[in-house]
Write a protein that holds these residues in place. Structure first.
Motif, mmCIF file in Angstrom:
data_model
loop_
_atom_site.group_PDB
_atom_site.id
_atom_site.type_symbol
_atom_site.label_atom_id
_atom_site.label_comp_id
_atom_site.label_asym_id
_atom_site.label_seq_id
_atom_site.Cartn_x
_atom_site.Cartn_y
_atom_site.Cartn_z
ATOM 1 N N LEU A 222 0.383 -1.183 0.102
ATOM 2 C CA LEU A 222 0.226 0.416 0.569
ATOM 3 C C LEU A 222 0.650 0.876 0.064
ATOM 4 O O LEU A 222 0.271 1.949 -0.050
ATOM 5 C CB LEU A 222 -1.296 0.367 1.216
ATOM 6 C CG LEU A 222 -2.220 -0.893 1.046
ATOM 7 C CD1 LEU A 222 -2.781 -1.123 2.363
ATOM 8 C CD2 LEU A 222 -2.771 -0.897 0.088
ATOM 9 N N ASN A 223 2.122 1.156 0.337
ATOM 10 C CA ASN A 223 3.042 2.354 -0.143
ATOM 11 C C ASN A 223 2.527 2.783 -1.234
ATOM 12 O O ASN A 223 2.925 2.636 -2.737
ATOM 13 C CB ASN A 223 4.522 2.122 -0.136
ATOM 14 C CG ASN A 223 4.951 1.348 1.682
ATOM 15 O OD1 ASN A 223 4.409 2.178 2.347
ATOM 16 N ND2 ASN A 223 6.593 0.659 1.352
ATOM 17 N N GLY A 224 2.799 4.873 -0.673
ATOM 18 C CA GLY A 224 2.045 4.997 -1.639
ATOM 19 C C GLY A 224 0.849 5.081 -2.864
ATOM 20 O O GLY A 224 0.188 6.220 -3.529
ATOM 21 N N ARG A 225 0.045 4.947 -1.418
ATOM 22 C CA ARG A 225 -1.214 4.991 -2.094
ATOM 23 C C ARG A 225 -2.328 5.000 -0.599
ATOM 24 O O ARG A 225 -3.327 4.818 -1.036
ATOM 25 C CB ARG A 225 -1.784 3.400 -3.383
ATOM 26 C CG ARG A 225 -1.232 2.437 -3.969
ATOM 27 C CD ARG A 225 -1.346 1.041 -3.934
ATOM 28 N NE ARG A 225 -2.578 1.257 -4.575
ATOM 29 C CZ ARG A 225 -3.739 -0.241 -4.288
ATOM 30 N NH1 ARG A 225 -3.038 -0.643 -3.345
ATOM 31 N NH2 ARG A 225 -4.837 0.043 -4.961
ATOM 32 N N ARG A 258 -9.144 8.147 5.996
ATOM 33 C CA ARG A 258 -7.413 7.557 5.205
ATOM 34 C C ARG A 258 -7.831 7.112 4.353
ATOM 35 O O ARG A 258 -9.063 6.320 4.274
ATOM 36 C CB ARG A 258 -6.613 6.355 5.870
ATOM 37 C CG ARG A 258 -6.399 7.033 7.770
ATOM 38 C CD ARG A 258 -6.552 5.434 8.385
ATOM 39 N NE ARG A 258 -4.671 4.963 8.155
ATOM 40 C CZ ARG A 258 -3.341 5.008 8.085
ATOM 41 N NH1 ARG A 258 -3.621 6.172 8.708
ATOM 42 N NH2 ARG A 258 -2.436 4.627 8.225
ATOM 43 N N VAL A 259 -7.645 7.440 2.847
ATOM 44 C CA VAL A 259 -7.803 7.336 1.498
ATOM 45 C C VAL A 259 -6.801 6.460 0.805
ATOM 46 O O VAL A 259 -6.295 5.990 0.789
ATOM 47 C CB VAL A 259 -8.000 8.605 1.084
ATOM 48 C CG1 VAL A 259 -8.472 8.661 -0.286
ATOM 49 C CG2 VAL A 259 -9.158 9.446 1.780
ATOM 50 N N LEU A 260 -7.512 5.464 -0.187
ATOM 51 C CA LEU A 260 -6.934 4.659 -0.759
ATOM 52 C C LEU A 260 -6.874 5.242 -2.548
ATOM 53 O O LEU A 260 -7.903 5.050 -2.738
ATOM 54 C CB LEU A 260 -7.318 2.988 -1.216
ATOM 55 C CG LEU A 260 -6.418 2.350 -1.544
ATOM 56 C CD1 LEU A 260 -5.100 2.078 -1.303
ATOM 57 C CD2 LEU A 260 -7.171 1.275 -1.700
ATOM 58 N N SER A 261 -6.059 5.704 -2.697
ATOM 59 C CA SER A 261 -5.496 6.755 -3.974
ATOM 60 C C SER A 261 -4.971 5.734 -4.431
ATOM 61 O O SER A 261 -3.608 6.241 -4.099
ATOM 62 C CB SER A 261 -6.325 7.875 -3.915
ATOM 63 O OG SER A 261 -5.984 8.142 -5.658
ATOM 64 N N ASP A 262 -4.398 5.764 -6.401
ATOM 65 C CA ASP A 262 -3.104 5.745 -6.630
ATOM 66 C C ASP A 262 -3.039 6.945 -7.095
ATOM 67 O O ASP A 262 -1.437 7.166 -7.678
ATOM 68 C CB ASP A 262 -3.079 4.761 -8.446
ATOM 69 C CG ASP A 262 -3.501 3.582 -7.888
ATOM 70 O OD1 ASP A 262 -3.621 3.110 -6.815
ATOM 71 O OD2 ASP A 262 -4.540 2.571 -8.362
ATOM 72 N N THR A 263 -3.318 7.919 -6.896
ATOM 73 C CA THR A 263 -2.627 9.419 -7.242
ATOM 74 C C THR A 263 -3.300 10.166 -6.305
ATOM 75 O O THR A 263 -4.442 10.177 -5.368
ATOM 76 C CB THR A 263 -2.981 9.983 -8.448
ATOM 77 O OG1 THR A 263 -5.299 10.304 -7.969
ATOM 78 C CG2 THR A 263 -3.141 9.490 -9.229
ATOM 79 N N THR A 272 1.480 5.985 6.294
ATOM 80 C CA THR A 272 2.231 4.956 6.852
ATOM 81 C C THR A 272 0.988 4.052 6.742
ATOM 82 O O THR A 272 0.056 3.777 7.538
ATOM 83 C CB THR A 272 2.980 4.998 8.390
ATOM 84 O OG1 THR A 272 3.668 6.157 7.935
ATOM 85 C CG2 THR A 272 3.854 4.111 8.325
ATOM 86 N N PRO A 273 0.884 2.920 5.742
ATOM 87 C CA PRO A 273 0.238 1.691 6.087
ATOM 88 C C PRO A 273 0.660 0.940 6.612
ATOM 89 O O PRO A 273 1.471 0.416 7.891
ATOM 90 C CB PRO A 273 0.791 0.653 4.552
ATOM 91 C CG PRO A 273 1.445 2.244 3.659
ATOM 92 C CD PRO A 273 2.280 2.924 4.824
#
Length: 293
Positions: A222-225, A258-263, A272-273
Motif C-alpha cells: 500500500l506504499n504510495g497509495r 484514510r483514503v486509498l488512491s493511486d494518485t 504510513t500503511p
C-alpha cells in the motif's frame, strides 16, 4: 504444516459458509482475519473435526483429518468462542479431569495442571469454581485446557474479545510463547491481535480466502497509495462519495480519514500503511466492507 485443499461447506438453506478454501498454515502464529459472518468459526470447527465439509481435503503433519479424526484430536488444542465447564467444579479439578481424557498419566497430571495454572495466572483461583470466573479468567482457563498435552496444533477462536487491556496482553504473551514451537491459528476480527502476534495472515470474507501473506509485506503493497486528512464531521459523507475511504478516526473533535488512491488526492498527506488498512482495502476490493458497518 496444516494444508487445506478445496474445502467447501454449505448449510441447509443454501448458505455457503466455506467456498473452495485453499490454505497452507506453517508452524508459528497464523492470523485469520475477517468480519463477523466471514466463515472463520465454521472453518475452525471444520479443522477441529467438529463438522464435516461437503468437499475438499485437510491434512496436518501426515494426518488426513477428515479420515482419521481421532489422530488429529490427540494432538489438537482448541479454544472455541464459547465453552462450558461442569458447575460447581474447581479449575484444578476440571483440568485434572480433562488431562485424564487427554491421556496424561495420573503420575503426571498434578505437575502438568499446576504448571498450566501458573502459566495462565490462575494459581490463586485454582480452587474456585470455573462457572464463577470473570470473563478474563474464563479465557485463561480456556487456554489452559487447550494447552493440555502440548498440542502440535492450537486453534483459538476470538480469544481476546471482551478482555480488558491487561488480560489481553497476558493472553497474547501466552500465545506468542506457544507459537514458537506449534502451529497456532488465531481467528479474530481484532486487527491489533494479528499485527502484534502473527508472522502470516489470511483475510477472509463470505466464506472465501481473499488475501494471504506476511503482514509487513502486505502493508508495503500500500506504499504510495494511502493518504490522510483531518476534516470536520460534516465533511465525511462528501469525502466518502468522492474517494475510497478506508477508515475514519475521531481526533480532537474532528475526523481523520484514510483514503486509498493511486494518485495524491487534493490537500491530503501520505500515510504510513497499517495492517488495518490492508484489511479494509481487501474487503472494499471484494465489496465486503458493508459487513463492518
Amino acid at each position: 504444516m496444516l494444508k487445506l485443499t478445496g474445502v467447501s461447506k454449505t448449510y441447509s438453506g443454501g448458505v455457503q459458509a466455506l467456498q473452495d478454501i485453499y490454505l497452507d498454515v506453517p508452524k508459528g502464529m497464523f492470523g485469520l482475519l475477517g468480519p463477523n459472518g466471514a466463515g472463520k468459526s465454521t472453518l475452525m470447527r471444520t479443522i477441529a473435526t467438529l463438522q464435516q465439509p461437503d468437499q475438499g481435503a485437510i491434512t496436518f503433519d501426515g494426518i488426513n483429518i477428515l479420515q482419521d479424526k481421532t489422530a488429529l484430536r490427540r494432538t489438537l488444542g482448541y479454544l472455541p468462542q464459547e465453552f462450558g465447564a461442569y458447575p460447581r467444579t474447581a479449575a484444578f479439578t476440571m483440568l485434572k479431569y480433562l488431562a485424564a481424557l487427554k491421556g496424561i498419566h495420573s503420575s503426571q497430571q498434578q505437575q502438568v495442571v499446576e504448571n498450566l495454572l501458573v502459566k495462565t495466572n490462575l494459581w490463586d483461583a485454582r480452587n474456585k469454581s470455573v462457572d464463577n470466573f470473570s470473563g478474563g479468567m474464563k479465557q485463561r482457563y480456556g487456554i489452559a485446557q487447550a494447552l493440555l498435552g502440548n498440542p502440535a496444533l492450537l486453534i483459538v477462536d476470538e480469544p481476546t474479545a471482551g478482555l480488558d487491556p491487561a488480560e489481553r496482553r497476558r493472553f497474547q504473551n501466552i500465545l506468542a510463547e506457544v507459537g514458537e514451537e506449534t502451529v497456532v491459528i488465531l481467528s479474530t476480527h481484532i486487527v491489533d491481535d494479528v499485527r502484534e502476534l502473527c508472522s502470516q495472515v489470511a483475510i477472509m470474507g463470505r466464506g472465501r480466502i481473499l488475501k494471504v501473506g506476511e503482514p509487513l509485506q502486505l502493508m508495503r503493497e500500500l506504499n504510495g497509495r494511502l493518504w490522510t486528512q483531518v476534516v470536520s464531521r460534516d465533511e465525511v459523507a462528501a469525502m466518502r462519495a468522492r474517494y475510497t475511504v478506508l477508515s475514519t478516526r475521531l481526533k480532537a473533535g474532528a475526523m481523520e480519514i484514510r483514503v486509498l488512491s493511486d494518485t495524491p488526492p487534493e490537500h491530503m498527506q501520505p500515510a504510513t500503511p497499517e495492517l488495518e488498512d490492508v484489511y479494509f482495502s481487501t474487503l472494499i476490493s471484494h465489496n465486503l466492507k458493508d459487513n463492518l458497518e
